[in-house]
Each structure stands twice: as structure tokens, then as C-alpha cells.
Design an enzyme around this catalytic site. Sequence first.
Site, mmCIF file in Angstrom:
data_model
loop_
_atom_site.group_PDB
_atom_site.id
_atom_site.type_symbol
_atom_site.label_atom_id
_atom_site.label_comp_id
_atom_site.label_asym_id
_atom_site.label_seq_id
_atom_site.Cartn_x
_atom_site.Cartn_y
_atom_site.Cartn_z
ATOM 1 N N HIS A 131 52.832 26.450 3.996
ATOM 2 C CA HIS A 131 53.897 26.928 3.202
ATOM 3 C C HIS A 131 55.410 27.036 3.946
ATOM 4 O O HIS A 131 56.202 26.476 3.470
ATOM 5 C CB HIS A 131 53.660 28.231 2.381
ATOM 6 N N GLY A 165 52.890 20.127 0.013
ATOM 7 C CA GLY A 165 52.089 19.666 1.050
ATOM 8 C C GLY A 165 51.232 18.467 1.004
ATOM 9 O O GLY A 165 50.557 18.154 -0.149
ATOM 10 N N GLN A 185 47.651 16.190 -5.911
ATOM 11 C CA GLN A 185 48.429 17.094 -6.829
ATOM 12 C C GLN A 185 49.745 16.632 -6.575
ATOM 13 O O GLN A 185 50.596 16.434 -7.518
ATOM 14 C CB GLN A 185 48.498 18.531 -6.160
HETATM 15 O O1 PAF Z 1 49.519 24.146 -4.605
HETATM 16 C C1 PAF Z 1 49.515 25.446 -5.125
HETATM 17 O O2 PAF Z 1 49.707 26.311 -4.712
HETATM 18 C C2 PAF Z 1 49.473 25.026 -6.688
HETATM 19 O O3 PAF Z 1 48.833 24.250 -7.176
HETATM 20 C C3 PAF Z 1 50.971 25.061 -7.200
HETATM 21 C C4 PAF Z 1 51.628 23.812 -6.936
HETATM 22 C C5 PAF Z 1 51.977 26.042 -6.689
HETATM 23 C C6 PAF Z 1 50.840 24.947 -8.765
HETATM 24 O O4 PAF Z 1 50.544 26.518 -9.138
#
Ligand code: PAF
Length: 279
Positions: free
Chosen positions: A37, A147, A153
Site C-alpha cells: 500500500h 496493486g 480486481q
Molecule cells: O484492495 C482492496 O483493499 C479493496 O478491495 C479495495 C480496492 C480498497 C475496495 O474495498
Amino acid sequence: MYKYKTIKSLRNKIKDVKSKGKTVGFVPTMGALHEGHLSLIRRAKKETDFVVVSIFVNPIQFCPGEDLKKYPVNLNKDLKLCGLNGADVVFCPDAKVMFGNNFFTYVDVRNITEGLCGASRPGHFRGVATIVAKLFNITAPDKAYFGRKDAQQAAVIRKMSEDLNIPVKINVMPIVREKDGLAMSSRNVYLSPEERKKALCLYGALKTAKEFRAKGEADPKNIIAAMRKIILREKGAEIEYVSIVDKETLKSVKRISGKVMAAAAVRIGAVRLIDNVII
Ligand code: PAF
């Protein structure tokens, strides 16, 4: 660094920032921040004028039986890390702020959500797409950062933004790994020391895929078989999927030509881990 809990306060700040001609970078997270992150926050800081990080454990992306109730939360530590890595604002609303009392609208991205993680987590990507669409509407970012560990995603969010004409550039950044290769994940904290060692089979399988491909193997079946063997050597490791897919469509390929993605999801005890590599 500012911390906002309401949509109105964040919107006012962003309106002010944008009125000065500044660009907004956005890093959505569910907290329990790790180096993966933080690398996104630092990148956003390099590429945009004003960096917003959201911390919200999104209940609608957890399927029944998943770990919503015990998802790791450490807001004070996360706030400190955000500040140290260049965030200008942290948005940390509660579920009432995000969903109110009646919430009826969902964003359902089809097709690319059917395979890989989507196959075993029904509704997961609907929850992700819905919350990210809401966060994009609230934050109005010029650029957003994700990421590549969560490659599906990232693909879903890219497609959702394209299909819904959301004017944001999606940047997908490299996977950050521990020294021994384990991909960083908020869920790694659940691994016991013994499970932590076993978890390396996932990276081992991906390395094997790379090696096979480097030697010219073009039949995904052979690569998948070798990857499965590496994982199943580890007692207690359970395979959810091992796949070789097209990088864009995320559909399985029958023969490899050019670059493809080798991806796997594995359970080590109760912990579900995912990882991937481009080969
Ligand atoms: O990757 C994550 O932490 C979550 O899926 C996100 C993108 C913040 C959505 O809640």
C-alpha cells in the site's frame, strides 16, 4: 495530513484543491497497511499534487463465511504510515456514512469477473466495483493506484471506469514481496510461523511457471501441472485455482504466445492467498 470521516468534508477539501488547479491521486485501501500500500501512496505522491487514501473495510465485498469480522484493523498505525508516506488526506468513513440506511444500487461488471477469484467468491467483485465507483464519485481523482497482486480486481476497476465513463487513469503497480518472495498482503498476519513457511509454495509455483516458459514451454497444461505439484508438495496447502490466462481478458489460454499471466489462489490453513506473475 487531514483526516475526514464524512463525505461532505472530503468533498469540500477536494473542491478547494481542484479550484487551485491541483491534481488528485487516490489510493483506496481497507487499512492494515503494508509496504505494498505504501508504495502506491508514494507513487501517487510523485505523480499527483494531492494524495487521498481511503481506509474502509468494505462489508459488501466479503462473501458469507469470509473474514469480515476479524479483518485486521489498526487505524492509528495506518494514519501514521499514511502521513509518513505522503498522504495529504485519509478518508475513513464508517459503514453508515458509505451506505446510509437503505442502499439499493450495485455495479456489476460481467465477463472478466467469472473466472479466477470470481468463480469462488460470488458477489465479491460486485462489492469491490460498487465501493470503488462510490469512492471515485466522492474523491473525483485524476489518477487511482492499485496493486497487481489483485490483478483481477485491477482489471475489473479499469473496465468499470471505462464502461461508466469515469474520468480517472488507473495505474496498476508492481507486486511488493517479502525478501523470500511472499507477496505482501494484509492477510499474511493470520499465518502462523509454520504456515508462513508453507505459504512460500505459492511463489515457488509462480517461479516454476516462469522457468518453464523461459525454456520455451508453450502448453499451459504442462506449466499448470508443474505449478500444482509444487503447491501440493506442501502438506496443508489447498489449491483453489492455478491458471494461465490472457493478461487483458483473464480467459484461460490454450497455447502460449506472447506474454500471459500465471495466477494462483491457495489456502494455507484458514488463510486464502493469491499471487500472480507475467510470463
Ligand atoms: O484492495 C482492496 O483493499 C479493496 O478491495 C479495495 C480496492 C480498497 C475496495 O474495498
